[in-house]
Scaffold this motif. Sequence first.
Motif, mmCIF file in Angstrom:
data_model
loop_
_atom_site.group_PDB
_atom_site.id
_atom_site.type_symbol
_atom_site.label_atom_id
_atom_site.label_comp_id
_atom_site.label_asym_id
_atom_site.label_seq_id
_atom_site.Cartn_x
_atom_site.Cartn_y
_atom_site.Cartn_z
ATOM 1 N N ALA A 162 0.833 -1.204 0.000
ATOM 2 C CA ALA A 162 0.000 0.000 0.000
ATOM 3 C C ALA A 162 0.865 1.251 0.000
ATOM 4 C CB ALA A 162 -0.928 0.001 1.212
ATOM 5 N N ARG A 163 1.907 1.257 0.815
ATOM 6 C CA ARG A 163 2.798 2.425 0.860
ATOM 7 C C ARG A 163 3.520 2.635 -0.472
ATOM 8 N NH1 ARG A 163 5.301 1.178 6.806
ATOM 9 N NH2 ARG A 163 3.751 2.347 8.009
ATOM 10 N N ILE A 164 4.019 1.531 -1.037
ATOM 11 C CA ILE A 164 4.715 1.630 -2.326
ATOM 12 C C ILE A 164 3.778 2.202 -3.388
ATOM 13 C CG2 ILE A 164 5.656 0.238 -4.236
ATOM 14 C CD1 ILE A 164 6.787 -1.654 -1.981
ATOM 15 N N LEU A 165 2.563 1.668 -3.458
ATOM 16 C CA LEU A 165 1.606 2.130 -4.464
ATOM 17 C C LEU A 165 1.249 3.603 -4.264
ATOM 18 C CD1 LEU A 165 -0.720 -0.984 -4.708
ATOM 19 C CD2 LEU A 165 0.788 -0.103 -6.505
ATOM 20 N N TYR A 166 0.967 3.986 -3.031
ATOM 21 C CA TYR A 166 0.574 5.377 -2.795
ATOM 22 C C TYR A 166 1.722 6.320 -3.135
ATOM 23 C CZ TYR A 166 -1.457 9.513 -0.729
ATOM 24 O OH TYR A 166 -1.961 10.774 -0.554
ATOM 25 N N ASP A 167 2.929 5.981 -2.692
ATOM 26 C CA ASP A 167 4.087 6.826 -3.003
ATOM 27 C C ASP A 167 4.315 6.914 -4.510
ATOM 28 O OD1 ASP A 167 4.396 7.061 -0.268
ATOM 29 O OD2 ASP A 167 6.218 5.848 -0.152
ATOM 30 N N MET A 168 4.142 5.794 -5.189
ATOM 31 C CA MET A 168 4.338 5.760 -6.636
ATOM 32 C C MET A 168 3.322 6.657 -7.349
ATOM 33 S SD MET A 168 4.628 2.291 -8.945
ATOM 34 C CE MET A 168 2.942 1.785 -8.635
ATOM 35 N N TRP A 169 2.059 6.600 -6.904
ATOM 36 C CA TRP A 169 1.026 7.428 -7.536
ATOM 37 C C TRP A 169 1.224 8.917 -7.230
ATOM 38 C CZ3 TRP A 169 -2.661 6.655 -11.150
ATOM 39 C CH2 TRP A 169 -2.830 5.348 -11.592
ATOM 40 N N LEU A 170 1.684 9.235 -6.016
ATOM 41 C CA LEU A 170 1.992 10.643 -5.727
ATOM 42 C C LEU A 170 3.098 11.145 -6.642
ATOM 43 C CD1 LEU A 170 1.979 11.015 -1.820
ATOM 44 C CD2 LEU A 170 0.389 12.028 -3.447
ATOM 45 N N GLY A 171 4.160 10.347 -6.767
ATOM 46 C CA GLY A 171 5.266 10.729 -7.645
ATOM 47 C C GLY A 171 4.833 10.869 -9.090
ATOM 48 N N ALA A 172 4.011 9.942 -9.551
ATOM 49 C CA ALA A 172 3.523 10.005 -10.932
ATOM 50 C C ALA A 172 2.670 11.254 -11.153
ATOM 51 C CB ALA A 172 2.718 8.751 -11.261
ATOM 52 N N SER A 173 1.910 11.642 -10.139
ATOM 53 C CA SER A 173 1.072 12.839 -10.260
ATOM 54 C C SER A 173 1.933 14.095 -10.380
ATOM 55 C CB SER A 173 0.134 12.948 -9.059
ATOM 56 O OG SER A 173 -0.741 11.844 -9.035
ATOM 57 N N VAL A 174 3.018 14.145 -9.620
ATOM 58 C CA VAL A 174 3.940 15.282 -9.720
ATOM 59 C C VAL A 174 4.581 15.304 -11.109
ATOM 60 C CG1 VAL A 174 6.089 16.283 -8.839
ATOM 61 C CG2 VAL A 174 4.362 15.409 -7.237
ATOM 62 N N MET A 175 5.014 14.149 -11.589
ATOM 63 C CA MET A 175 5.637 14.085 -12.910
ATOM 64 C C MET A 175 4.645 14.427 -14.016
ATOM 65 S SD MET A 175 8.714 13.660 -12.201
ATOM 66 C CE MET A 175 9.383 13.473 -13.852
ATOM 67 N N ALA A 176 3.385 14.036 -13.850
ATOM 68 C CA ALA A 176 2.366 14.400 -14.840
ATOM 69 C C ALA A 176 2.211 15.917 -14.902
ATOM 70 C CB ALA A 176 1.033 13.727 -14.502
ATOM 71 N N LYS A 177 2.288 16.576 -13.732
ATOM 72 C CA LYS A 177 2.205 18.041 -13.694
ATOM 73 C C LYS A 177 3.406 18.667 -14.406
ATOM 74 C CE LYS A 177 1.059 19.863 -9.606
ATOM 75 N NZ LYS A 177 -0.156 20.619 -9.872
#
Length: 198
Positions: A162-177
């Motif tokens: 769960a932590r890996i997935l959440y951290d990964m999605w946060l990072g992906a959201s920043v990169m998408a921005k």
Amino acid sequence: MPATATRSAETRQKILDVARRIMAHKGYSAVGLNEVLAEAGVPKGSFYYYFTSKDAFGEALLKSYFDEYLADMDRILAAPDRSAAERLMDYWQLWRETQSIDECQGKCLAVKLGAEVSDLSESMRLALKEGTDAIVGRLERVISAGLADGSVTIEDTPLETARILYDMWLGASVMAKIHRSVEPLDITTTVTRRLLHA
């Protein structure tokens, strides 16, 4: 609740809702309280009637955001007649949709304000920590349910996953921005499926 108290609570919530909308685009530091109050139609001098300080306002803003976010998350993750893996992927799909709007500027305050306010205010950092911990906890529970119903297979513990997935999605959201592209979110969707074997 007396009518005056109801009006006061409604006005306070209106200030928070307006602030959330503005800060989702501009960030925390770039938005003045006067801008929020003017947009909310609240007299400038009454801010401290509703909030004891700007930090208290920021903390209330984040708590209000996470209350609504977690309620939506609970609704998605509790969908009947869907496996745990399907419910998890429904959640990530909604994340992708909300983060890809406005040229990938998204609507998530954890993404928008996380790094900025964590350095400005300890109370706001703690509100972010509490909210994100609650998200990870919900993901952990559904991953565990996926192990039980056979729709998920993982190599780490449910909490670590769960932590890996959440951290990964946060990072992906920043990169998408940064890239103004959904590609980081699409890659993360693929990797999520692999991690869950969903």
